[in-house]
Design a protein around this motif. Sequence first.
Motif, PDB file in Angstrom:
ATOM      1  N   GLY A 112      18.946  15.685 -33.644  1.00 28.26           N
ATOM      2  CA  GLY A 112      17.869  16.318 -32.889  1.00 28.26           C
ATOM      3  C   GLY A 112      17.065  15.350 -32.050  1.00 28.26           C
ATOM      4  O   GLY A 112      16.970  14.164 -32.336  1.00 28.26           O
ATOM      5  N   GLU A 116      12.713  19.225 -29.902  1.00 23.25           N
ATOM      6  CA  GLU A 116      13.785  20.233 -29.814  1.00 23.25           C
ATOM      7  C   GLU A 116      13.578  21.405 -30.772  1.00 23.25           C
ATOM      8  O   GLU A 116      13.605  22.571 -30.360  1.00 23.25           O
ATOM      9  N   GLU A 117      13.361  21.075 -32.050  1.00 19.72           N
ATOM     10  CA  GLU A 117      13.292  22.125 -33.065  1.00 19.72           C
ATOM     11  C   GLU A 117      12.085  23.052 -32.840  1.00 19.72           C
ATOM     12  O   GLU A 117      12.202  24.269 -32.962  1.00 19.72           O
ATOM     13  N   VAL A 124      14.360  26.541 -25.507  1.00 21.86           N
ATOM     14  CA  VAL A 124      15.478  25.741 -26.029  1.00 21.86           C
ATOM     15  C   VAL A 124      16.388  26.659 -26.834  1.00 21.86           C
ATOM     16  O   VAL A 124      15.907  27.476 -27.628  1.00 21.86           O
ATOM     17  N   TYR A 126      20.452  27.006 -28.901  1.00 24.30           N
ATOM     18  CA  TYR A 126      21.673  26.361 -29.386  1.00 24.30           C
ATOM     19  C   TYR A 126      22.915  27.171 -29.014  1.00 24.30           C
ATOM     20  O   TYR A 126      24.014  26.807 -29.403  1.00 24.30           O
ATOM     21  N   SER A 189      13.101  13.139 -25.148  1.00 25.27           N
ATOM     22  CA  SER A 189      12.315  14.176 -25.834  1.00 25.27           C
ATOM     23  C   SER A 189      12.181  15.416 -24.950  1.00 25.27           C
ATOM     24  O   SER A 189      12.465  15.378 -23.749  1.00 25.27           O
ATOM     25  N   LEU A 190      11.757  16.504 -25.588  1.00 25.81           N
ATOM     26  CA  LEU A 190      11.528  17.766 -24.890  1.00 25.81           C
ATOM     27  C   LEU A 190      10.094  18.202 -25.156  1.00 25.81           C
ATOM     28  O   LEU A 190       9.566  17.981 -26.247  1.00 25.81           O
ATOM     29  N   LEU A 199      11.925  17.894 -19.679  1.00 23.78           N
ATOM     30  CA  LEU A 199      12.920  17.034 -20.316  1.00 23.78           C
ATOM     31  C   LEU A 199      12.626  15.579 -19.915  1.00 23.78           C
ATOM     32  O   LEU A 199      12.642  15.247 -18.732  1.00 23.78           O
ATOM     33  N   VAL A 213      21.081  23.063 -26.086  1.00 24.71           N
ATOM     34  CA  VAL A 213      21.520  21.894 -26.853  1.00 24.71           C
ATOM     35  C   VAL A 213      22.779  22.315 -27.596  1.00 24.71           C
ATOM     36  O   VAL A 213      22.729  23.147 -28.514  1.00 24.71           O
TER      37      VAL A 213
END
Length: 288
Positions: A112, A116-117, A124, A126, A189-190, A199, A213
């Motif tokens: 990660g 992101e999370e 964002v 997946y 990082s985001l 970004l 991602v």
Amino acid sequence: MTDSIIIGAGPGACSAALTLRMRGKSVLMLYAGGGALEKAHQVDNYPGMPAISGRDMLKIMHRQAADAGVEMKKAVVQLVQPGKKKVTVLAGNEIFTCKTLLIATGAPRKIGIPGEESLLGQGVSYCATCDGMFYKGRDVAVIGSFQEAVEDTAFLCDIAAHVSYYPEAKHDMEALDKRARVMEDKVLSLEKNGEKVMLHTEKGSRDYDGVFVLRPAVALSQLVPRLETEKGKIVIDADGVTNIPRIYAAGDVTGLPYQIAKATGEGNRAALKMAKDMDALDEGGKEQ
Ligand SMILES: Cc1cc2nc3c(=O)[nH]c(=O)nc-3n(C[C@H](O)[C@H](O)[C@H](O)COP(=O)(O)OP(=O)(O)OC[C@H]3O[C@@H](n4cnc5c(N)ncnc54)[C@H](O)[C@@H]3O)c2cc1C
């Protein structure tokens, strides 16, 4: 509904799958790729298979599993949702259900990018095939590190106005859609920036409407929310039982030693317990 789903197709998964089949249970193995064993140049410490490459060993294990009636499907599992009567599994754009689930995803790695999370579902994603349509005519970035990311980028190029592709790890990008712009700078990082996602890279920052991602692995905290881990490893009891009912774990994902024999042993033990628990649940169901 399948009796058991196994995430992974390494030695832990294959051992569990065979045991479950021998107990008469249906098994679906969902796997992203080859895992650690595929990288082993030569294995000399597994009984009955002297001086064999990891790749060949894995081929034998997969053939044996298929011959035993194990269903195998290549797909990255993104989310596991345990319920009272079943476990629901999201893999790619498909949903599967099972009575019990084994996590055999290999050695835990730090996965990660910062930010992101916390931005999942807020720009964002997946899953390109699940969420791509939300970005029709807009600007998106793909942070990709495997073949499926390359394939999904073509799908996004058909929908989005512009697609930037940030390779996160070395992988074959020969088939990358020519409409995608390859960005060489490493993503650091985001961050949320109004409606957009900023970004940050080594070379500067850029806003996107959406960031996909796409990796062959998912952080455990994301894969199974509320799963108990310690120093990144899944906590299990002597039977491979986790803190979440119907969910078990085996192999490198439960910690050291990272060895094939340990993975197969734990896979076997967890499968015996899964079969026993399913039999008890079936009996309970009949009595009601
Ligand atoms: C270079 C190298 C050499 C080694 N040599 C030896 C040796 O000589 N002897 C020995 O005993 N051990 C050796 N090992 C260690 C051994 O390979 C591991 O202990 C063993 O493979 C662990 O098995 P596992 O099933 O737990 O995980 P793995 O074999 O790593 O399998 C993990 C599986 O999970 C899948 N997966 C992960 N996340 C997801 C997801 N979100 N969705 C779907 N699938 C997912 C992967 O694609 C893979 O199929 C070596 C390892 C390496 C890297």
